[in-house]
Write a protein that holds these residues in place. Structure first.
Motif, PDB file in Angstrom:
ATOM      1  N   ALA A 104       0.846  -1.210   0.000  1.00  0.00           N
ATOM      2  CA  ALA A 104       0.000   0.000   0.000  1.00  0.00           C
ATOM      3  C   ALA A 104       0.877   1.254   0.000  1.00  0.00           C
ATOM      4  CB  ALA A 104      -0.919  -0.010   1.217  1.00  0.00           C
ATOM      5  N   LEU A 105       1.946   1.233   0.800  1.00  0.00           N
ATOM      6  CA  LEU A 105       2.845   2.389   0.851  1.00  0.00           C
ATOM      7  C   LEU A 105       3.430   2.663  -0.536  1.00  0.00           C
ATOM      8  CD1 LEU A 105       4.632   4.524   2.321  1.00  0.00           C
ATOM      9  CD2 LEU A 105       6.276   2.699   2.730  1.00  0.00           C
ATOM     10  N   PHE A 106       3.924   1.604  -1.194  1.00  0.00           N
ATOM     11  CA  PHE A 106       4.556   1.816  -2.502  1.00  0.00           C
ATOM     12  C   PHE A 106       3.520   2.164  -3.573  1.00  0.00           C
ATOM     13  CE2 PHE A 106       8.231   0.035  -0.392  1.00  0.00           C
ATOM     14  CZ  PHE A 106       9.221   0.866  -0.886  1.00  0.00           C
ATOM     15  N   ALA A 107       2.296   1.660  -3.442  1.00  0.00           N
ATOM     16  CA  ALA A 107       1.244   2.056  -4.395  1.00  0.00           C
ATOM     17  C   ALA A 107       0.936   3.544  -4.224  1.00  0.00           C
ATOM     18  CB  ALA A 107      -0.010   1.217  -4.163  1.00  0.00           C
ATOM     19  N   PHE A 108       0.865   4.000  -2.963  1.00  0.00           N
ATOM     20  CA  PHE A 108       0.630   5.425  -2.718  1.00  0.00           C
ATOM     21  C   PHE A 108       1.785   6.263  -3.274  1.00  0.00           C
ATOM     22  CE2 PHE A 108       1.622   9.073   0.003  1.00  0.00           C
ATOM     23  CZ  PHE A 108       0.533   9.877  -0.299  1.00  0.00           C
ATOM     24  N   LEU A 109       3.025   5.812  -3.022  1.00  0.00           N
ATOM     25  CA  LEU A 109       4.188   6.569  -3.510  1.00  0.00           C
ATOM     26  C   LEU A 109       4.236   6.591  -5.039  1.00  0.00           C
ATOM     27  CD1 LEU A 109       6.882   5.423  -0.907  1.00  0.00           C
ATOM     28  CD2 LEU A 109       5.837   7.695  -1.102  1.00  0.00           C
ATOM     29  N   LEU A 132      -3.252   5.043 -15.064  1.00  0.00           N
ATOM     30  CA  LEU A 132      -3.386   5.743 -13.777  1.00  0.00           C
ATOM     31  C   LEU A 132      -4.574   5.201 -12.976  1.00  0.00           C
ATOM     32  CD1 LEU A 132      -1.573   7.700 -15.521  1.00  0.00           C
ATOM     33  CD2 LEU A 132      -2.420   9.509 -14.067  1.00  0.00           C
ATOM     34  N   SER A 133      -5.671   4.917 -13.674  1.00  0.00           N
ATOM     35  CA  SER A 133      -6.857   4.413 -12.970  1.00  0.00           C
ATOM     36  C   SER A 133      -6.594   3.028 -12.371  1.00  0.00           C
ATOM     37  CB  SER A 133      -8.057   4.336 -13.916  1.00  0.00           C
ATOM     38  OG  SER A 133      -8.281   5.592 -14.495  1.00  0.00           O
ATOM     39  N   SER A 134      -5.899   2.157 -13.122  1.00  0.00           N
ATOM     40  CA  SER A 134      -5.624   0.818 -12.578  1.00  0.00           C
ATOM     41  C   SER A 134      -4.595   0.900 -11.446  1.00  0.00           C
ATOM     42  CB  SER A 134      -5.181  -0.164 -13.672  1.00  0.00           C
ATOM     43  OG  SER A 134      -4.143   0.367 -14.433  1.00  0.00           O
ATOM     44  N   ALA A 135      -3.707   1.900 -11.485  1.00  0.00           N
ATOM     45  CA  ALA A 135      -2.765   2.093 -10.362  1.00  0.00           C
ATOM     46  C   ALA A 135      -3.528   2.559  -9.118  1.00  0.00           C
ATOM     47  CB  ALA A 135      -1.687   3.099 -10.737  1.00  0.00           C
ATOM     48  N   LEU A 136      -4.514   3.437  -9.312  1.00  0.00           N
ATOM     49  CA  LEU A 136      -5.342   3.877  -8.184  1.00  0.00           C
ATOM     50  C   LEU A 136      -6.141   2.699  -7.632  1.00  0.00           C
ATOM     51  CD1 LEU A 136      -6.529   6.149  -6.403  1.00  0.00           C
ATOM     52  CD2 LEU A 136      -8.255   6.517  -8.171  1.00  0.00           C
ATOM     53  N   LEU A 137      -6.660   1.858  -8.538  1.00  0.00           N
ATOM     54  CA  LEU A 137      -7.423   0.682  -8.091  1.00  0.00           C
ATOM     55  C   LEU A 137      -6.527  -0.249  -7.263  1.00  0.00           C
ATOM     56  CD1 LEU A 137     -10.010  -0.996  -8.111  1.00  0.00           C
ATOM     57  CD2 LEU A 137      -9.296  -1.985 -10.292  1.00  0.00           C
ATOM     58  N   LEU A 138      -5.265  -0.388  -7.679  1.00  0.00           N
ATOM     59  CA  LEU A 138      -4.333  -1.228  -6.911  1.00  0.00           C
ATOM     60  C   LEU A 138      -4.198  -0.697  -5.479  1.00  0.00           C
ATOM     61  CD1 LEU A 138      -2.201  -3.571  -6.976  1.00  0.00           C
ATOM     62  CD2 LEU A 138      -0.513  -1.835  -7.543  1.00  0.00           C
ATOM     63  N   VAL A 171      -9.203 -12.089  -6.013  1.00  0.00           N
ATOM     64  CA  VAL A 171     -10.067 -11.377  -6.964  1.00  0.00           C
ATOM     65  C   VAL A 171      -9.304 -10.161  -7.528  1.00  0.00           C
ATOM     66  CG1 VAL A 171     -12.184 -10.013  -7.190  1.00  0.00           C
ATOM     67  CG2 VAL A 171     -12.213 -12.146  -5.894  1.00  0.00           C
ATOM     68  N   GLY A 172      -8.621  -9.449  -6.656  1.00  0.00           N
ATOM     69  CA  GLY A 172      -7.925  -8.219  -7.058  1.00  0.00           C
ATOM     70  C   GLY A 172      -6.757  -8.453  -7.983  1.00  0.00           C
ATOM     71  N   VAL A 173      -6.241  -9.682  -8.020  1.00  0.00           N
ATOM     72  CA  VAL A 173      -5.062  -9.937  -8.851  1.00  0.00           C
ATOM     73  C   VAL A 173      -5.401  -9.770 -10.336  1.00  0.00           C
ATOM     74  CG1 VAL A 173      -5.187 -12.445  -9.270  1.00  0.00           C
ATOM     75  CG2 VAL A 173      -2.986 -11.376  -8.812  1.00  0.00           C
ATOM     76  N   LEU A 179      -3.114  -3.397 -15.293  1.00  0.00           N
ATOM     77  CA  LEU A 179      -2.163  -2.348 -14.928  1.00  0.00           C
ATOM     78  C   LEU A 179      -0.893  -2.441 -15.773  1.00  0.00           C
ATOM     79  CD1 LEU A 179      -1.127  -0.098 -13.063  1.00  0.00           C
ATOM     80  CD2 LEU A 179      -0.656  -1.806 -11.333  1.00  0.00           C
ATOM     81  N   TYR A 180      -0.350  -3.647 -15.909  1.00  0.00           N
ATOM     82  CA  TYR A 180       0.933  -3.817 -16.588  1.00  0.00           C
ATOM     83  C   TYR A 180       0.816  -3.543 -18.098  1.00  0.00           C
ATOM     84  CZ  TYR A 180       5.423  -5.708 -17.964  1.00  0.00           C
ATOM     85  OH  TYR A 180       6.685  -5.843 -18.488  1.00  0.00           O
ATOM     86  N   PHE A 181      -0.240  -4.099 -18.711  1.00  0.00           N
ATOM     87  CA  PHE A 181      -0.346  -3.991 -20.174  1.00  0.00           C
ATOM     88  C   PHE A 181      -1.154  -2.783 -20.641  1.00  0.00           C
ATOM     89  CE2 PHE A 181       0.482  -8.592 -19.600  1.00  0.00           C
ATOM     90  CZ  PHE A 181       1.638  -8.680 -20.359  1.00  0.00           C
ATOM     91  N   SER A 182      -1.634  -1.960 -19.701  1.00  0.00           N
ATOM     92  CA  SER A 182      -2.513  -0.851 -20.076  1.00  0.00           C
ATOM     93  C   SER A 182      -1.879   0.087 -21.105  1.00  0.00           C
ATOM     94  CB  SER A 182      -2.925  -0.062 -18.830  1.00  0.00           C
ATOM     95  OG  SER A 182      -1.784   0.311 -18.112  1.00  0.00           O
ATOM     96  N   VAL A 183      -0.552   0.287 -21.002  1.00  0.00           N
ATOM     97  CA  VAL A 183       0.089   1.214 -21.950  1.00  0.00           C
ATOM     98  C   VAL A 183       0.198   0.605 -23.350  1.00  0.00           C
ATOM     99  CG1 VAL A 183       1.351   2.624 -20.291  1.00  0.00           C
ATOM    100  CG2 VAL A 183       2.366   0.487 -21.081  1.00  0.00           C
ATOM    101  N   GLN A 184       0.038  -0.730 -23.443  1.00  0.00           N
ATOM    102  CA  GLN A 184       0.047  -1.357 -24.769  1.00  0.00           C
ATOM    103  C   GLN A 184      -1.372  -1.524 -25.312  1.00  0.00           C
ATOM    104  OE1 GLN A 184       2.289  -5.059 -24.545  1.00  0.00           O
ATOM    105  NE2 GLN A 184       3.770  -4.093 -23.195  1.00  0.00           N
ATOM    106  N   TRP A 185      -2.306  -1.808 -24.398  1.00  0.00           N
ATOM    107  CA  TRP A 185      -3.678  -2.104 -24.844  1.00  0.00           C
ATOM    108  C   TRP A 185      -4.452  -0.848 -25.229  1.00  0.00           C
ATOM    109  CZ3 TRP A 185      -5.168  -5.989 -20.353  1.00  0.00           C
ATOM    110  CH2 TRP A 185      -4.492  -7.193 -20.584  1.00  0.00           C
TER     111      TRP A 185
END
Lengths: 247, 41
Positions: A104-109, A132-138, A171-173, A179-185
């Motif tokens: 959570a700390l690293f997701a916030f950072l 950005l949205s999938s990073a916020l969801l993480l 479920v969250g995985v 998140l990872y492929f969003s910049v390609q998709w």
């Protein structure tokens, strides 16, 4: 049970874990301090200014490792959740829970440094695009996991919280590939991957500090998670002992 | 020091400061928890 599985099961044992983590922890803290600080110093003061992004690109030395750690911590959390649910190993749930606050700390950072990098580079702090949205969801999934396990826990029995948290982690995985492929998709403001298994086009003077910062922050995250797991184990043992004494 | 990163200094220092704060809070929590654990045993 086949004896071929013996080494695997040995590391599911809390005493073995305490011994191994006790040996690893001083090494991890030392690596974190040494590589993290040297990588940061090189990234901030030695690496050249970027021709396009100017000085703001230096946020990369924090943002990229933070994003990797936030993603991998969640993947590891889901893996421990799966092992805990399928094998019933107590240590798996402890490790699953120990990963969440650091993740959570690293997701916030990641979000914070991303906003500070986005403003001078794109002209905006935030856009609702896929990356950005999938990073916020993480980040929200981490908060949800921490809140859910805390709400469902019973003082004398953490198993209910373990199972509820494990289900949420699994479920969250599904968010991780998005998140990872969003910049390609999708077409997003966010730049593509800085490094990939195929290699990097970064100049060595930028790549070396990035790799050092990454190694240092990985060591820090691993040390924090192992320290928390040791504390969780000790706290659970103390609670069990109190309830046994009261019974 | 702010001249170091020119007009982008607030962004770079802002990122660094939050990193330092976040890690300091996490370490302080771990340390406090460990101390409480030590006192209880």
């Amino acid at each position: 049970m086949s004896t071929a599985l013996h080494p695997f099961w040995r590391y599911a044992s809390p005493p073995q874990f305490l011994q191994l983590s006790g040996t690893l922890l001083p090494l991890l803290w030392a690596v974190a301090a040494l590589l993290g600080l040297s990588g940061l110093a090189l990234g901030l003061f030695w690496a050249p200014t970027d021709a396009q992004q100017g000085e703001a690109y230096r946020i990369l030395f924090l943002h990229v490792p933070a994003a990797w750690i936030a993603m991998v911590c969640y993947g590891a959390m889901a893996l421990w959740a799966l092992l805990g649910l399928s094998l019933g190993t107590h240590l798996s749930f402890v490790l699953m829970r120990a990963l969440a606050p650091t993740g959570a700390l690293f997701a916030f950072l990641t979000l914070w440094t991303g906003a500070l990098w986005g403003r001078p580079t794109w002209g905006v702090w935030w856009v609702w695009d896929a990356r950005l949205s999938s990073a916020l969801l993480l980040f929200l999934l981490y908060l949800g996991f921490i809140g859910l396990t805390a709400a469902v826990d019973r003082p004398q029995d953490p198993r209910r919280g373990d199972r509820a948290g494990a289900l949420l982690a699994l479920v969250g995985v599904l968010n991780l590939p998005v998140l990872y492929f969003s910049v390609q998709w999708w077409s997003t403001l966010h730049q593509g991957a800085s490094l990939s298994p195929a290699g990097s086009r970064m100049a060595p003077s930028m790549l070396v500090p990035l790799l050092l910062c990454t190694a240092g922050l990985w060591a820090y995250a691993a040390a924090a998670v192992l320290s928390r797991a040791r504390l969780l184990l000790a706290e659970r043992q103390a609670v069990q002992a109190r309830w046994r004494a009261a019974a | 020091m702010s001249e170091l990163f020119g007009t982008h200094a607030p962004f770079v220092w802002g990122a660094l400061a939050m990193f330092a704060l976040g890690m300091a809070v996490e370490l302080a929590q771990l340390w406090r928890r460990a101390r409480r654990r030590g006192e209880a045993t």
